[in-house]
Design a protein around this motif. Structure first.
Motif, short mmCIF file in Angstrom:
data_model
loop_
_atom_site.label_atom_id
_atom_site.label_comp_id
_atom_site.label_asym_id
_atom_site.label_seq_id
_atom_site.Cartn_x
_atom_site.Cartn_y
_atom_site.Cartn_z
N ARG A 6 0.84 -1.20 0.00
CA ARG A 6 0.00 0.00 0.00
C ARG A 6 0.88 1.25 0.00
O ARG A 6 2.08 1.17 0.32
CB ARG A 6 -0.94 -0.01 1.20
CG ARG A 6 -0.20 0.03 2.53
CD ARG A 6 -1.16 0.36 3.66
NE ARG A 6 -0.56 0.31 4.96
CZ ARG A 6 0.28 1.20 5.49
NH1 ARG A 6 0.67 2.24 4.77
NH2 ARG A 6 0.76 1.07 6.71
N PRO A 7 0.28 2.40 -0.34
CA PRO A 7 1.05 3.66 -0.29
C PRO A 7 1.48 3.98 1.14
O PRO A 7 0.79 3.58 2.10
CB PRO A 7 0.06 4.71 -0.80
CG PRO A 7 -0.96 3.94 -1.57
CD PRO A 7 -1.06 2.60 -0.89
N VAL A 8 2.57 4.70 1.28
CA VAL A 8 2.98 5.16 2.61
C VAL A 8 1.88 6.07 3.15
O VAL A 8 1.18 6.75 2.40
CB VAL A 8 4.33 5.91 2.60
CG1 VAL A 8 5.46 5.01 2.20
CG2 VAL A 8 4.28 7.15 1.74
N ALA A 9 1.73 6.07 4.47
CA ALA A 9 0.74 6.91 5.15
C ALA A 9 1.43 7.67 6.26
O ALA A 9 2.50 7.27 6.74
CB ALA A 9 -0.39 6.04 5.70
N ASP A 10 0.82 8.77 6.69
CA ASP A 10 1.43 9.62 7.71
C ASP A 10 1.88 8.84 8.95
O ASP A 10 2.94 9.08 9.49
CB ASP A 10 0.46 10.73 8.13
CG ASP A 10 0.30 11.79 7.06
OD1 ASP A 10 1.24 11.99 6.27
OD2 ASP A 10 -0.77 12.43 7.01
N GLY A 11 1.10 7.87 9.40
CA GLY A 11 1.43 7.11 10.60
C GLY A 11 2.56 6.11 10.43
O GLY A 11 2.96 5.46 11.39
N ASP A 12 3.08 5.99 9.21
CA ASP A 12 4.15 5.02 8.92
C ASP A 12 5.55 5.55 9.19
O ASP A 12 6.52 4.81 9.05
CB ASP A 12 4.11 4.60 7.44
CG ASP A 12 2.87 3.83 7.06
OD1 ASP A 12 2.26 3.21 7.95
OD2 ASP A 12 2.51 3.85 5.87
N PHE A 13 5.68 6.82 9.54
CA PHE A 13 7.00 7.45 9.54
C PHE A 13 8.06 6.67 10.30
O PHE A 13 9.13 6.38 9.75
CB PHE A 13 6.94 8.88 10.07
CG PHE A 13 8.30 9.51 10.14
CD1 PHE A 13 8.96 9.91 8.98
CD2 PHE A 13 8.96 9.67 11.35
CE1 PHE A 13 10.22 10.47 9.03
CE2 PHE A 13 10.23 10.23 11.41
CZ PHE A 13 10.86 10.62 10.24
N PHE A 14 7.83 6.31 11.55
CA PHE A 14 8.90 5.71 12.34
C PHE A 14 9.26 4.31 11.86
O PHE A 14 10.44 3.94 11.82
CB PHE A 14 8.56 5.74 13.83
CG PHE A 14 8.57 7.13 14.39
CD1 PHE A 14 9.77 7.81 14.57
CD2 PHE A 14 7.39 7.79 14.69
CE1 PHE A 14 9.80 9.11 15.06
CE2 PHE A 14 7.40 9.09 15.18
CZ PHE A 14 8.60 9.75 15.36
N ALA A 15 8.27 3.52 11.46
CA ALA A 15 8.55 2.19 10.91
C ALA A 15 9.28 2.32 9.57
O ALA A 15 10.23 1.57 9.30
CB ALA A 15 7.26 1.40 10.74
N TRP A 16 8.84 3.26 8.73
CA TRP A 16 9.51 3.51 7.46
C TRP A 16 10.96 3.95 7.71
O TRP A 16 11.88 3.47 7.06
CB TRP A 16 8.75 4.58 6.66
CG TRP A 16 9.51 5.11 5.51
CD1 TRP A 16 9.56 4.59 4.24
CD2 TRP A 16 10.39 6.25 5.51
NE1 TRP A 16 10.40 5.35 3.45
CE2 TRP A 16 10.92 6.38 4.21
CE3 TRP A 16 10.76 7.18 6.48
CZ2 TRP A 16 11.81 7.39 3.85
CZ3 TRP A 16 11.64 8.19 6.13
CH2 TRP A 16 12.16 8.28 4.82
N LEU A 17 11.14 4.88 8.64
CA LEU A 17 12.48 5.40 8.95
C LEU A 17 13.41 4.29 9.40
O LEU A 17 14.57 4.23 8.97
CB LEU A 17 12.40 6.50 10.01
CG LEU A 17 13.73 7.11 10.44
CD1 LEU A 17 14.45 7.76 9.25
CD2 LEU A 17 13.50 8.13 11.55
N ASP A 18 12.92 3.38 10.22
CA ASP A 18 13.74 2.26 10.67
C ASP A 18 14.24 1.46 9.47
O ASP A 18 15.43 1.14 9.38
CB ASP A 18 12.96 1.37 11.63
CG ASP A 18 13.79 0.21 12.12
OD1 ASP A 18 14.90 0.43 12.65
OD2 ASP A 18 13.33 -0.95 11.95
#
Length: 152
Positions: A6-18
């Motif tokens: 799925r597309p990235v979402a605002d709440g994904d930041f910290f998991a994405w950053l990791d």
């Protein structure tokens, strides 16, 4: 394992950053907070060319892909370029990378684009085994001029 792309979402930041920090470390690249925040702003802006998808297993983000369209003058069409593709080490070999590439392919087909392209490091054999199964290795050689460090 049931993977959702799925597309990235605002709440994904910290998991994405990791994951993105792991990606940068894999390529021995310094990822500063400034670079990460700038990229995140691109990924979440509706009007920026860079786009991002994540692979989710339950409530965990286990992979990411960043992509953008580009012009292909000789073909008189456009293509989709995969800038970054990364799967958490614990999830490799489970089809996550292939699912992310398939999602990129589907997006390109939906948009009527002519090709999906990406590059990888010459010594990234693990990724190349996946890439060889889904795409065609080309004979093109990549060059760059680093304007930050100066040119040759």
């Amino acid at each position: 394992m049931s993977i959702e792309i799925r597309p990235v979402a605002d709440g994904d930041f910290f998991a994405w950053l990791d994951l993105y920090e792991q990606y940068a470390a894999f390529y021995d690249t310094q990822l500063t907070d400034q670079k990460a925040l700038l990229l995140w702003s691109w990924l979440t802006a509706d009007d920026h060319e860079e786009d991002g998808l994540v692979a989710v297993d339950g409530d965990r983000i286990v992979g990411l892909v960043h992509l953008r369209e580009f012009a292909r003058p000789l073909e008189a069409d456009r293509g989709l370029f995969i800038d970054d593709l990364f799967v958490a080490e614990s999830e490799r070999g489970k089809g996550v990378g292939r699912a992310l590439i398939d999602a990129a392919r589907n997006r390109a087909q939906e948009r009527g684009l002519g090709v999906v392209q990406w590059i990888t490091a010459h010594d990234n054999q693990e990724a190349q085994s996946v890439y060889d199964a889904v795409g065609e290795r080309t004979s093109w050689v990549t060059y760059e001029i680093d304007l930050v460090k100066g040119d040759a």
